[in-house]
Design a protein around this motif. Structure first.
Motif, PDB file in Angstrom:
ATOM      1  N   VAL A  84      -7.427  -2.329  26.251  1.00 54.63           N
ATOM      2  CA  VAL A  84      -8.664  -1.464  27.704  1.00 54.63           C
ATOM      3  C   VAL A  84      -9.910  -2.334  27.934  1.00 54.63           C
ATOM      4  CG1 VAL A  84     -10.422   0.182  27.199  1.00 54.63           C
ATOM      5  CG2 VAL A  84      -7.800   0.585  27.202  1.00 54.63           C
ATOM      6  N   GLN A  85     -10.543  -3.257  26.357  1.00 53.27           N
ATOM      7  CA  GLN A  85     -11.834  -3.863  26.952  1.00 53.27           C
ATOM      8  C   GLN A  85     -11.125  -5.575  27.657  1.00 53.27           C
ATOM      9  OE1 GLN A  85     -12.342  -6.641  23.304  1.00 53.27           O
ATOM     10  NE2 GLN A  85     -14.651  -6.171  23.337  1.00 53.27           N
ATOM     11  N   ILE A  86     -10.378  -5.608  27.620  1.00 53.27           N
ATOM     12  CA  ILE A  86      -9.710  -6.707  29.190  1.00 53.27           C
ATOM     13  C   ILE A  86      -9.487  -6.146  30.253  1.00 53.27           C
ATOM     14  CG2 ILE A  86      -7.821  -8.126  30.030  1.00 53.27           C
ATOM     15  CD1 ILE A  86      -7.042  -8.838  26.592  1.00 53.27           C
ATOM     16  N   GLY A  87      -9.404  -4.883  30.345  1.00 53.04           N
ATOM     17  CA  GLY A  87      -9.485  -3.756  31.563  1.00 53.04           C
ATOM     18  C   GLY A  87     -10.502  -3.978  32.050  1.00 53.04           C
ATOM     19  N   ILE A  88     -11.669  -3.227  31.328  1.00 49.91           N
ATOM     20  CA  ILE A  88     -13.155  -3.062  30.878  1.00 49.91           C
ATOM     21  C   ILE A  88     -13.642  -4.153  31.774  1.00 49.91           C
ATOM     22  CG2 ILE A  88     -15.614  -2.020  30.918  1.00 49.91           C
ATOM     23  CD1 ILE A  88     -13.663   0.011  28.810  1.00 49.91           C
ATOM     24  N   TYR A  89     -13.875  -5.296  31.116  1.00 50.79           N
ATOM     25  CA  TYR A  89     -14.517  -6.994  31.579  1.00 50.79           C
ATOM     26  C   TYR A  89     -13.839  -7.032  33.020  1.00 50.79           C
ATOM     27  CZ  TYR A  89     -17.297 -10.845  30.385  1.00 50.79           C
ATOM     28  OH  TYR A  89     -18.804 -11.389  30.752  1.00 50.79           O
ATOM     29  N   ALA A  90     -12.612  -7.401  33.637  1.00 48.73           N
ATOM     30  CA  ALA A  90     -12.046  -7.605  33.998  1.00 48.73           C
ATOM     31  C   ALA A  90     -13.082  -6.885  35.312  1.00 48.73           C
ATOM     32  CB  ALA A  90     -10.820  -7.701  34.476  1.00 48.73           C
TER      33      ALA A  90
ATOM     34  N   ILE B 190      -8.024 -12.007  35.343  1.00 44.02           N
ATOM     35  CA  ILE B 190      -7.649 -11.124  35.741  1.00 44.02           C
ATOM     36  C   ILE B 190      -8.934 -10.429  37.063  1.00 44.02           C
ATOM     37  CG2 ILE B 190      -7.606  -8.410  35.913  1.00 44.02           C
ATOM     38  CD1 ILE B 190      -5.978  -9.658  32.946  1.00 44.02           C
ATOM     39  N   GLY B 191     -10.153 -10.498  36.525  1.00 51.24           N
ATOM     40  CA  GLY B 191     -11.168 -10.304  37.396  1.00 51.24           C
ATOM     41  C   GLY B 191     -11.108 -10.625  38.257  1.00 51.24           C
ATOM     42  N   LEU B 192     -11.167 -11.925  38.534  1.00 49.82           N
ATOM     43  CA  LEU B 192     -11.289 -12.907  39.339  1.00 49.82           C
ATOM     44  C   LEU B 192     -10.604 -12.773  40.354  1.00 49.82           C
ATOM     45  CD1 LEU B 192     -12.608 -16.385  37.478  1.00 49.82           C
ATOM     46  CD2 LEU B 192     -14.035 -14.710  38.742  1.00 49.82           C
ATOM     47  N   PHE B 193      -9.507 -13.033  39.660  1.00 50.92           N
ATOM     48  CA  PHE B 193      -7.584 -13.012  40.692  1.00 50.92           C
ATOM     49  C   PHE B 193      -7.827 -11.540  41.742  1.00 50.92           C
ATOM     50  CE2 PHE B 193      -3.588 -10.584  41.544  1.00 50.92           C
ATOM     51  CZ  PHE B 193      -3.264 -11.748  41.725  1.00 50.92           C
ATOM     52  N   VAL B 194      -7.978 -10.201  41.061  1.00 53.97           N
ATOM     53  CA  VAL B 194      -8.545  -9.322  41.804  1.00 53.97           C
ATOM     54  C   VAL B 194      -9.225  -9.229  42.616  1.00 53.97           C
ATOM     55  CG1 VAL B 194      -8.361  -6.736  41.503  1.00 53.97           C
ATOM     56  CG2 VAL B 194      -7.018  -7.129  39.329  1.00 53.97           C
ATOM     57  N   PHE B 195     -10.952  -9.529  42.312  1.00 56.22           N
ATOM     58  CA  PHE B 195     -11.365  -9.908  43.582  1.00 56.22           C
ATOM     59  C   PHE B 195     -11.329 -10.483  44.787  1.00 56.22           C
ATOM     60  CE2 PHE B 195     -14.408 -11.802  45.987  1.00 56.22           C
ATOM     61  CZ  PHE B 195     -15.922 -11.546  46.522  1.00 56.22           C
TER      62      PHE B 195
END
Length: 184
Positions: A10-16, A64-69
């Motif tokens: 969850v922490q990884i997802g929230i930070y992403a 993950i955050g950069l990929f989704v963006f």
């Protein structure tokens, strides 16, 4: 144990999501002859991810955050460069943090890591632009000249990164310490 593992995901997802939102909301377009450049706080959050969550989870959250963006905003054609550049930045920052600074988070170290991360990213982007231009058939000198035109956004983003990493580190560290062990 199972709840702790779930919390980490969850922490990884929230930070992403934080990275995605920060880049989406806070970006300033910059002129460039060869790229669709803009200044944003995402690079600082990428570096902070590794400092606050450790290499594995921090890298996962950042990439993950950069990929989704990139996929949501029409940059799918360069997402592989984005991920590789940032992965290399995270390796450099993580190695300096652990091997040189012995994971001591003194403010001087955090400032240095922000600068090191920003400079690493700038060098990688400059090299990427040169290689891309040479692949397109430009001579080396022409590729360098074209790459220089794309650098104002990278230089400004580097400055923003070097500034934001130490500014955001302590408040974010307090939040992470409250809810989870730092760098685990």
């Amino acid at each position: 144990m199972k709840n702790n593992k779930l919390f980490k995901y969850v922490q990884i997802g929230i930070y992403a999501a934080l990275i995605i939102i920060a880049i989406t909301v806070i970006r300033i377009p910059m002129p460039s002859a060869i790229s669709n450049s803009f200044v944003h706080p995402g690079n600082a959050l990428v570096i902070l991810a590794v400092l606050l969550m450790g290499f594995k989870r921090g890298t996962a959250a950042a990439l993950i955050g950069l990929f989704v963006f990139d996929t949501m905003n029409g940059y799918i054609h360069v997402v592989h460069f984005t991920l590789l550049e940032n992965f290399l930045v995270l390796i450099v920052v993580s190695l300096v943090y652990s091997k040189v600074f012995n994971k001591e988070d003194r403010m001087g170290h955090i400032i240095s890591l922000g600068i090191i991360g920003a400079l690493t990213k700038i060098v990688l982007i400059f090299g990427k632009h040169i290689i891309n231009q040479m692949i397109l058939g430009a001579s080396y000198s022409a590729a360098v000249a074209m790459a220089i035109t794309a650098m104002p956004a990278s230089l400004f983003t580097g400055w923003v990164t070097a500034l934001l990493v130490p500014i955001l580190y302590l408040p974010m560290k307090r939040i992470f310490q409250r809810y989870h062990t730092i760098g685990e």
